[in-house]
Design an enzyme around this catalytic site. Structure first.
Site, PDB file in Angstrom:
ATOM      1  CG  ASP A  72      -1.795   1.209   1.376  1.00  0.00           C
ATOM      2  OD1 ASP A  72      -2.302   1.680   0.346  1.00  0.00           O
ATOM      3  OD2 ASP A  72      -1.989   1.710   2.499  1.00  0.00           O
ATOM      4  CE1 TYR A 129       2.418   5.183  -3.602  1.00  0.00           C
ATOM      5  CE2 TYR A 129       0.927   3.355  -4.046  1.00  0.00           C
ATOM      6  CZ  TYR A 129       2.204   3.826  -3.834  1.00  0.00           C
ATOM      7  OH  TYR A 129       3.263   2.944  -3.872  1.00  0.00           O
ATOM      8  N   GLY A 130      -2.999   9.117  -3.381  1.00  0.00           N
ATOM      9  CA  GLY A 130      -4.247   9.704  -3.877  1.00  0.00           C
ATOM     10  C   GLY A 130      -4.092  11.058  -4.557  1.00  0.00           C
ATOM     11  CG  ASN A 181      -9.595   0.805  -2.683  1.00  0.00           C
ATOM     12  OD1 ASN A 181     -10.550   0.168  -3.101  1.00  0.00           O
ATOM     13  ND2 ASN A 181      -9.189   0.709  -1.422  1.00  0.00           N
ATOM     14  CB  THR A 182      -4.936   5.082  -4.877  1.00  0.00           C
ATOM     15  OG1 THR A 182      -5.838   5.507  -3.852  1.00  0.00           O
ATOM     16  CG2 THR A 182      -4.608   6.244  -5.767  1.00  0.00           C
ATOM     17  CD  GLU A 202       0.144   5.985   6.916  1.00  0.00           C
ATOM     18  OE1 GLU A 202       1.342   6.239   7.132  1.00  0.00           O
ATOM     19  OE2 GLU A 202      -0.233   5.176   6.055  1.00  0.00           O
ATOM     20  CB  CYS A 206      -9.357   4.895   0.748  1.00  0.00           C
ATOM     21  SG  CYS A 206      -7.698   5.238   1.405  1.00  0.00           S
ATOM     22  CB  THR A 207      -6.749  -0.056   2.314  1.00  0.00           C
ATOM     23  OG1 THR A 207      -5.597   0.686   1.859  1.00  0.00           O
ATOM     24  CG2 THR A 207      -7.238  -0.942   1.188  1.00  0.00           C
ATOM     25  CG  HIS A 208      -4.901   4.999   4.707  1.00  0.00           C
ATOM     26  ND1 HIS A 208      -4.359   4.589   3.515  1.00  0.00           N
ATOM     27  CD2 HIS A 208      -3.850   5.340   5.494  1.00  0.00           C
ATOM     28  CE1 HIS A 208      -3.039   4.681   3.571  1.00  0.00           C
ATOM     29  NE2 HIS A 208      -2.703   5.138   4.771  1.00  0.00           N
TER      30      HIS A 208
HETATM   31  N1  DGL Z   1      -4.749   3.332   1.017  1.00  0.00           N
HETATM   32  C1  DGL Z   1      -4.842   3.853  -0.310  1.00  0.00           C
HETATM   33  C2  DGL Z   1      -6.115   3.386  -0.999  1.00  0.00           C
HETATM   34  O1  DGL Z   1      -6.655   2.355  -0.678  1.00  0.00           O
HETATM   35  C3  DGL Z   1      -4.650   5.299  -0.562  1.00  0.00           C
HETATM   36  C4  DGL Z   1      -4.119   6.292   0.386  1.00  0.00           C
HETATM   37  C5  DGL Z   1      -3.259   7.316  -0.289  1.00  0.00           C
HETATM   38  O2  DGL Z   1      -3.769   8.318  -0.813  1.00  0.00           O
HETATM   39  O3  DGL Z   1      -2.069   7.056  -0.345  1.00  0.00           O
HETATM   40  O4  DGL Z   1      -6.586   4.026  -1.904  1.00  0.00           O
END
Ligand code: DGL
Length: 261
Positions: free
Chosen positions: A10, A42-43, A74-75, A151, A183-185
């Site tokens: 991730d 990543y988003g 997911n991203t 985080e 989003c997994t967060h």
């Molecule tokens: N955990 C990531 C997801 O599932 C994204 C978080 C990020 O923006 O890095 O999309």
């Protein structure tokens, strides 16, 4: 082959919510978890960057000897899953927002999805909605800043609360009855999300579905079992900083090493 670990990655520590479900379902497997903290979030990054980075990470994890790969983001899935599948000769499980289950579950015909800006803007997400939520109204809510705030400041911080007030509370007025966490967060704050919505709104998380899919793919490839339940955690960031956050989120101490794909 079977004694090799399953690699999970991730942008940061959101994928630990997926890892928890994976370990719950497959307790004897060994896992290598990689948080690409150096490039969190990543988003907010361009698709082309995420595609290159995703392929680089997946390739390096395969070289490290993984027997399967879980894209616990997911991203990264939206931007890079197809490219990763093209280059990596491993069973690959990707994760996408639970639009299909949400569309199947809604009674009132109105659902919402919380995800990163990049996921919401991706063609893959648009296709998911078109293919699986044809006659359902889908409110896609991008949540810039939320993953980093979880985080950096913690799930119970005032910074996270302010972002949830802004992104989640207004959804209550839209008449939705299902909300997908894309989003997994976000499962780290699912209780705070549910508390901002009318009673009776179902909040869907995809960790268990990913775990079932991983089990199916491992069985089909004859790669199930052989591990001892070991877990290694690595980051492209500073292990000292990441380690404190891992311990807080995971609820117990995990050693974190530095790894650069
Ligand atoms: N955990 C990531 C997801 O599932 C994204 C978080 C990020 O923006 O890095 O999309």
């Amino acid at each position: 082959m079977n004694y090799r670990p399953i690699a999970v990655f991730d942008s940061g520590l959101g994928g630990l919510t997926v890892l928890r479900a994976l370990r719950g379902r497959l307790p004897r497997e060994d896992f290598f978890y990689f948080a690409d903290t150096r490039f969190l979030p990543y988003g907010d990054r361009p698709e082309v960057f995420l595609k290159e980075r995703g392929v680089l990470i997946a390739d390096a994890l395969a070289q490290r000897g993984a027997k399967a790969l879980v894209i616990a983001c997911n991203t990264a899935t939206a931007a890079a899953a197809e490219a990763i599948r093209d280059v990596v000769v491993l069973p690959v499980v990707a994760i996408e927002p639970a639009v299909k289950p949400a569309a199947a579950l809604t009674r009132g015909g109105s659902i919402a999805v919380l995800a990163t800006t990049r996921t919401v803007a991706s063609p893959r997400f648009q296709r998911l909605v078109e293919n699986h939520a044809g006659d359902v109204r889908v409110h896609a809510q991008a949540c810039p800043g939320l993953a980093e705030a979880i985080e950096q400041h913690g799930p119970e911080s005032v910074q996270v609360a302010a972002l949830l007030d802004r992104f989640v509370t207004p959804l209550g007025a839209l008449g939705i009855d299902v909300l997908a966490l894309g989003c997994t967060h976000y499962p780290w704050v699912s209780a705070a999300i549910a508390a901002r919505l009318p009673a009776g709104v179902s909040v869907l998380d995809t960790g268990d579905a990913v775990a079932r899919q991983l089990e199916r793919l491992l069985a089909a490839a004859n790669r199930l079992g052989g591990g001892q339940g070991h877990l290694k955690v690595a980051t492209s960031g500073a292990p000292g900083t990441v380690s404190a956050t891992v311990d807080r989120l995971w609820g117990q101490h995990l050693h974190v090493e530095h790894w650069e794909p």
